[in-house]
Design a protein around this motif. Structure first.
Motif, PDB file in Angstrom:
ATOM      1  N   LEU A 119       0.824  -1.213   0.000  1.00  0.00           N
ATOM      2  CA  LEU A 119       0.000   0.000   0.000  1.00  0.00           C
ATOM      3  C   LEU A 119       0.858   1.264   0.000  1.00  0.00           C
ATOM      4  O   LEU A 119       0.566   2.221  -0.732  1.00  0.00           O
ATOM      5  N   PHE A 120       1.910   1.286   0.823  1.00  0.00           N
ATOM      6  CA  PHE A 120       2.794   2.453   0.869  1.00  0.00           C
ATOM      7  C   PHE A 120       3.455   2.687  -0.483  1.00  0.00           C
ATOM      8  O   PHE A 120       3.549   3.816  -0.966  1.00  0.00           O
ATOM      9  N   ILE A 121       3.915   1.625  -1.107  1.00  0.00           N
ATOM     10  CA  ILE A 121       4.598   1.766  -2.400  1.00  0.00           C
ATOM     11  C   ILE A 121       3.629   2.261  -3.466  1.00  0.00           C
ATOM     12  O   ILE A 121       3.942   3.168  -4.243  1.00  0.00           O
ATOM     13  N   GLU A 122       2.441   1.696  -3.485  1.00  0.00           N
ATOM     14  CA  GLU A 122       1.432   2.133  -4.465  1.00  0.00           C
ATOM     15  C   GLU A 122       1.046   3.591  -4.254  1.00  0.00           C
ATOM     16  O   GLU A 122       0.915   4.363  -5.211  1.00  0.00           O
ATOM     17  N   TRP A 123       0.828   3.959  -3.002  1.00  0.00           N
ATOM     18  CA  TRP A 123       0.381   5.323  -2.715  1.00  0.00           C
ATOM     19  C   TRP A 123       1.424   6.341  -3.152  1.00  0.00           C
ATOM     20  O   TRP A 123       1.109   7.344  -3.793  1.00  0.00           O
ATOM     21  N   TYR A 124       2.693   6.070  -2.847  1.00  0.00           N
ATOM     22  CA  TYR A 124       3.746   7.022  -3.220  1.00  0.00           C
ATOM     23  C   TYR A 124       4.044   6.993  -4.712  1.00  0.00           C
ATOM     24  O   TYR A 124       4.505   7.994  -5.273  1.00  0.00           O
ATOM     25  N   ALA A 125       3.772   5.871  -5.363  1.00  0.00           N
ATOM     26  CA  ALA A 125       3.910   5.850  -6.816  1.00  0.00           C
ATOM     27  C   ALA A 125       3.021   6.912  -7.445  1.00  0.00           C
ATOM     28  O   ALA A 125       3.399   7.577  -8.424  1.00  0.00           O
ATOM     29  N   VAL A 168      10.687  -0.675   5.433  1.00  0.00           N
ATOM     30  CA  VAL A 168      11.422  -0.560   4.171  1.00  0.00           C
ATOM     31  C   VAL A 168      10.587   0.219   3.162  1.00  0.00           C
ATOM     32  O   VAL A 168      11.072   1.119   2.478  1.00  0.00           O
ATOM     33  N   ALA A 169       9.293  -0.107   3.108  1.00  0.00           N
ATOM     34  CA  ALA A 169       8.408   0.566   2.156  1.00  0.00           C
ATOM     35  C   ALA A 169       8.106   1.994   2.578  1.00  0.00           C
ATOM     36  O   ALA A 169       8.048   2.898   1.738  1.00  0.00           O
ATOM     37  N   ARG A 170       7.897   2.209   3.861  1.00  0.00           N
ATOM     38  CA  ARG A 170       7.516   3.550   4.332  1.00  0.00           C
ATOM     39  C   ARG A 170       8.634   4.558   4.135  1.00  0.00           C
ATOM     40  O   ARG A 170       8.394   5.744   3.947  1.00  0.00           O
ATOM     41  N   LYS A 171       9.876   4.101   4.189  1.00  0.00           N
ATOM     42  CA  LYS A 171      11.010   4.977   3.909  1.00  0.00           C
ATOM     43  C   LYS A 171      11.374   4.969   2.421  1.00  0.00           C
ATOM     44  O   LYS A 171      11.625   6.008   1.820  1.00  0.00           O
ATOM     45  N   GLY A 172      11.422   3.768   1.841  1.00  0.00           N
ATOM     46  CA  GLY A 172      11.899   3.647   0.470  1.00  0.00           C
ATOM     47  C   GLY A 172      10.952   4.216  -0.557  1.00  0.00           C
ATOM     48  O   GLY A 172      11.384   4.831  -1.543  1.00  0.00           O
ATOM     49  N   ALA A 173       9.643   4.037  -0.364  1.00  0.00           N
ATOM     50  CA  ALA A 173       8.679   4.469  -1.376  1.00  0.00           C
ATOM     51  C   ALA A 173       8.709   5.977  -1.611  1.00  0.00           C
ATOM     52  O   ALA A 173       8.790   6.417  -2.767  1.00  0.00           O
ATOM     53  N   VAL A 449      -8.016   9.489  18.477  1.00  0.00           N
ATOM     54  CA  VAL A 449      -9.205   9.722  19.297  1.00  0.00           C
ATOM     55  C   VAL A 449     -10.216   8.611  19.037  1.00  0.00           C
ATOM     56  O   VAL A 449     -10.647   8.406  17.898  1.00  0.00           O
ATOM     57  N   ASN A 450     -10.557   7.879  20.085  1.00  0.00           N
ATOM     58  CA  ASN A 450     -11.476   6.740  20.007  1.00  0.00           C
ATOM     59  C   ASN A 450     -10.990   5.687  19.013  1.00  0.00           C
ATOM     60  O   ASN A 450     -11.775   4.967  18.404  1.00  0.00           O
ATOM     61  N   SER A 451      -9.682   5.622  18.855  1.00  0.00           N
ATOM     62  CA  SER A 451      -9.032   4.630  18.000  1.00  0.00           C
ATOM     63  C   SER A 451      -7.572   4.547  18.408  1.00  0.00           C
ATOM     64  O   SER A 451      -7.003   5.531  18.890  1.00  0.00           O
ATOM     65  N   ALA A 452      -6.968   3.391  18.209  1.00  0.00           N
ATOM     66  CA  ALA A 452      -5.550   3.233  18.560  1.00  0.00           C
ATOM     67  C   ALA A 452      -4.749   2.773  17.358  1.00  0.00           C
ATOM     68  O   ALA A 452      -3.743   2.083  17.490  1.00  0.00           O
ATOM     69  N   SER A 453      -5.183   3.178  16.169  1.00  0.00           N
ATOM     70  CA  SER A 453      -4.477   2.835  14.935  1.00  0.00           C
ATOM     71  C   SER A 453      -4.125   4.122  14.205  1.00  0.00           C
ATOM     72  O   SER A 453      -4.989   4.973  13.975  1.00  0.00           O
ATOM     73  N   LEU A 454      -2.847   4.289  13.810  1.00  0.00           N
ATOM     74  CA  LEU A 454      -2.398   5.559  13.260  1.00  0.00           C
ATOM     75  C   LEU A 454      -1.675   5.463  11.924  1.00  0.00           C
ATOM     76  O   LEU A 454      -1.686   6.423  11.149  1.00  0.00           O
ATOM     77  N   SER A 455      -1.002   4.363  11.636  1.00  0.00           N
ATOM     78  CA  SER A 455      -0.115   4.312  10.477  1.00  0.00           C
ATOM     79  C   SER A 455      -0.879   4.009   9.189  1.00  0.00           C
ATOM     80  O   SER A 455      -1.364   2.895   8.986  1.00  0.00           O
ATOM     81  N   VAL A 456      -1.019   5.033   8.339  1.00  0.00           N
ATOM     82  CA  VAL A 456      -1.628   4.875   7.015  1.00  0.00           C
ATOM     83  C   VAL A 456      -0.778   5.665   6.020  1.00  0.00           C
ATOM     84  O   VAL A 456      -0.122   6.642   6.398  1.00  0.00           O
ATOM     85  N   PRO A 457      -0.758   5.280   4.750  1.00  0.00           N
ATOM     86  CA  PRO A 457       0.126   5.952   3.789  1.00  0.00           C
ATOM     87  C   PRO A 457      -0.150   7.434   3.618  1.00  0.00           C
ATOM     88  O   PRO A 457       0.767   8.214   3.373  1.00  0.00           O
ATOM     89  N   GLN A 458      -1.403   7.870   3.757  1.00  0.00           N
ATOM     90  CA  GLN A 458      -1.757   9.234   3.406  1.00  0.00           C
ATOM     91  C   GLN A 458      -1.605  10.239   4.537  1.00  0.00           C
ATOM     92  O   GLN A 458      -1.842  11.436   4.332  1.00  0.00           O
ATOM     93  N   ALA A 459      -1.204   9.813   5.727  1.00  0.00           N
ATOM     94  CA  ALA A 459      -1.105  10.725   6.869  1.00  0.00           C
ATOM     95  C   ALA A 459       0.335  10.819   7.368  1.00  0.00           C
ATOM     96  O   ALA A 459       1.096   9.853   7.288  1.00  0.00           O
ATOM     97  N   PRO A 460       0.724  11.981   7.932  1.00  0.00           N
ATOM     98  CA  PRO A 460       2.114  12.183   8.395  1.00  0.00           C
ATOM     99  C   PRO A 460       2.380  11.509   9.740  1.00  0.00           C
ATOM    100  O   PRO A 460       1.831  11.905  10.760  1.00  0.00           O
TER     101      PRO A 460
END
Length: 491
Positions: A119-125, A168-173, A449-460
Motif C-alpha cells: 500500500l505504501f509503495i502504491e500510494w507514493y507511486a 522498508v516501504a515507508r522509507k523507500g517508497a 481519538v477513540n481509536s488506537a491505529s495511526l499508520s496509514v500511507p496518506q497521513a504524516p
C-alpha cells in the motif's frame, strides 16, 4: 516490463549471503551473521557481516544511478513502483513466513505487514506525480519566479527490527517517488525480510543502482553513511540514543535527517468513553507485535470512576490471548525479539511490583514447554501503577499493560506530558469539547481519538520532542526527500 504470473521462490532468493549493489547480488567475504528465530532459537538464515567498504560501494552505485533516476518523469518511476507492489502481493504468503520466522510476530500480522508495504509503495507511486512546484507573482513585468521541488539525492535508509517489511516501504517508497536512489541497511536481527523485498524490487526491473542493500556492522555502515558526502540524506528509525549520535555526526556536512525515535505513548480513558471500545483498542494496540511497536501504548491512564471495570475487562481479554510461535495456527502473541529484551521487560515489571503495583495476570518470563527455547514473556496487566515507577517512565517494548488511575483532565494531561518523548497518544471520550482541547494540549506528534491505529500511507507519521524529527506518510513524507529550488527569471 512484465508482471510476474506466479509467486517466486523467495526462500531461494533470500538464501544468498550477499549484498545487493548496482543491480547484482555480491557475495560477501566478510563473514556472516546468523539470523535467529526468537520463538525457538534456531538459525533461519544468514546475511553478510559487511561494513564500511560494502557501504561505500553501494553509495557509489546509488550515486551513479541518481542522475538518470531523477531525470525520469514521476509517471515513469511509478511504473517500477507499481510493479514492485504487485510482486509483493503475489508473494505475500511466503514473504510473511520469512518475516515471522525472523521477527516472531503472528503470521496474520506479517500478512498485514506485507499488504501495508504494498500500500505504501502504491500510494507514493501516485503521490510522486503530485510533487507540484509554484509560480510566484513577481514585482516587475519582465520577471518570473519559479519554485521547483527536486530530489535530495542519494539517501541512506536504516530500518528497525520490529516492522522489517513496512518500514522498508515507508522509507523507500517516498524516497524513490521523489527521485532519490537509496542504500538500505536493515536491522541485524531481521534482515531477511529486507533481502526478500529487494529481490522483489529486482524482479520488478528497477534500474541498476537505484536500490542497494548492505547488511552487517551497524556502527561501520552508519559511520560511512554519515561521513560520505555523496549521501545527502539519512532516514533512521530506532532509539533516541542512536538518533542523538546521528544528529551530532550530521553536523559536519549539515546532512539532512529524518528520525523516528523512542516513544512513551499514553492511552487515556475518560469516564464518558465507550468502555468496550476502549478495552478492545487498548488490548489490540498494546499486544500487537508483542508490544514492540513504536507508537504502541506505554501507559494506560483510566479515570478512577471506571478504572476497576476497565481493568477487569482488559484482564479478561488478555487471559484469552494465545501465546506461541507466530507460525502456529491462531497464535495471537509471539515472542519478544530476544532474551535481552525479555530481561529488560521483566526488570521493569519487577520494579513496579516492588513499588506496589499489582499483577492482575502474567508478570514473568515463559520458560516451560513449549516456550523454553524462545524469548517469551507472559502477557501482563498491572494495576496500582504510579508515575514514579520506571514502567511509567521508560518505553516498555513488551507485552505489559500498566494501568494508572486519574481524577481530572488537568491531572492526566500533566502526567501524560511529563516525558521527554512525544510520538503518539490516544484518547477515548464522547465529549466533543474534550476531544479538541485534550488533543491540542497533548505534547505528541500524533493523537488517536477513540481509536488506537495511526499508520496509514496518506497521513504524516512522526513525533516531537525527543521522539524525532520529520514525517513519514502523506505528502509530508514525500517532501522529506525533496529540496526546494527557487529560479528567478528575467525575460
Amino acid at each position: 516490463m512484465q508482471r510476474s504470473t506466479s509467486p517466486l521462490n523467495l526462500s531461494n532468493l533470500v538464501d544468498r549471503n550477499a549484498h545487493f549493489i548496482d543491480g547484482e547480488w555480491v557475495t560477501s567475504t566478510s563473514g556472516a551473521l546468523d539470523v535467529i528465530n526468537p520463538a525457538n532459537g534456531e538459525i533461519v538464515g544468514r546475511v553478510p557481516n559487511g561494513g564500511a567498504v560494502q557501504a561505500g560501494k553501494a553509495i557509489e552505485a546509488a550515486y551513479r544511478a541518481q542522475r538518470e533516476w531523477a531525470a525520469m518523469t514521476p509517471a515513469e518511476r511509478a511504473v517500477y513502483m507499481h510493479a514492485w507492489a504487485a510482486r509483493i502481493r503475489d508473494n505475500a504468503v511466503e514473504l510473511a513466513r520469512i518475516l515471522t520466522s525472523e521477527q516472531g510476530k503472528p503470521l496474520s500480522e506479517s500478512l498485514e505487514e506485507a499488504e501495508g508495504a504494498a500500500l505504501f509503495i502504491e500510494w507514493y507511486a501516485e503521490e510522486g506525480k503530485r510533487a507540484y512546484g509554484e509560480t510566484i507573482p513577481a514585482l516587475a513585468r519582465n520577471k518570473r519566479i519559479l519554485v521547483l521541488p527536486q530530489p535530495v539525492g542519494v539517501t541512506a535508509l536504516i530500518t528497525p527490527w520490529n516492522y522489517p517489511g513496512t518500514m522498508v516501504a515507508r522509507k523507500g517508497a517516498p524516497a524513490l517517488a521523489a527521485g532519490c536512489t537509496v542504500v538500505l541497511k536493515p536491522a541485524s536481527q531481521t534482515p531477511l525480510t529486507a533481502v526478500a523485498l529487494v529481490a522483489l524490487a529486482q524482479e520488478a526491473g528497477f534500474p541498476a543502482g537505484v536500490i542497494n542493500l548492505v547488511t552487517g556492522k551497524s556502527s561501520e555502515i552508519g559511520e560511512e553513511f554519515m561521513t560520505n558526502a555523496k549521501v545527502r540524506k539519512v532516514s533512521f528509525t530506532g532509539s533516541t540514543e542512536i538518533g542523538k549520535l546521528l544528529i551530532r555526526s550530521s553536523a559536519e556536512q549539515v546532512k539532512r535527517l529524518s528520525l523516528e525515535l523512542g516513544g512513551n505513548a499514553p492511552f487515556i480513558v475518560f469516564p464518558d468513553a465507550d468502555l468496550d471500545a476502549a478495552v478492545a483498542a487498548a488490548v489490540g494496540n498494546k499486544f500487537e507485535n508483542c508490544g514492540q511497536m513504536c507508537n504502541g501504548i506505554n501507559v494506560i491512564y483510566v479515570h478512577k470512576d471506571v478504572a476497576q471495570k476497565f481493568s477487569r475487562k482488559v484482564t479478561q481479554r488478555v487471559a484469552n490471548l494465545k501465546v506461541g510461535s507466530g507460525l502456529e495456527e491462531d497464535v495471537q502473541l509471539g515472542p519478544v525479539i530476544d532474551h535481552r529484551a525479555v530481561a529488560f521487560v521483566d526488570e521493569l515489571v519487577q520494579d513496579a511490583v516492588q513499588k506496589g503495583a499489582k499483577v492482575e495476570i502474567g508478570g514473568g518470563c515463559l520458560t516451560e514447554t513449549p516456550y523454553q527455547k524462545g524469548s517469551f514473556y507472559a502477557p501482563t496487566v498491572l494495576t496500582g501503577v504510579t508515575t514514579e515507577m520506571r514502567i511509567a517512565q521508560e518505553e516498555v517494548f513488551g507485552p505489559v499493560a500498566p494501568i494508572v488511575t486519574f481524577s481530572s483532565e488537568e491531572e492526566v494531561l500533566a502526567m501524560a506530558n511529563a516525558t521527554p518523548f512525544g510520538l503518539a497518544a490516544y484518547v477515548f471520550t464522547k465529549d466533543v469539547r474534550r476531544v479538541f482541547e485534550v488533543s491540542e494540549q497533548l505534547e505528541f506528534g500524533m493523537v488517536g481519538v477513540n481509536s488506537a491505529s495511526l499508520s496509514v500511507p496518506q497521513a504524516p507519521f512522526g513525533g516531537i520532542k525527543q521522539s524525532g524529527q520529520g514525517r513519514e506518510g502523506g505528502h509530508h513524507g514525500l517532501e522529506e526527500f525533496m529540496e526546494i529550488k527557487y529560479i528567478s527569471l528575467t525575460l
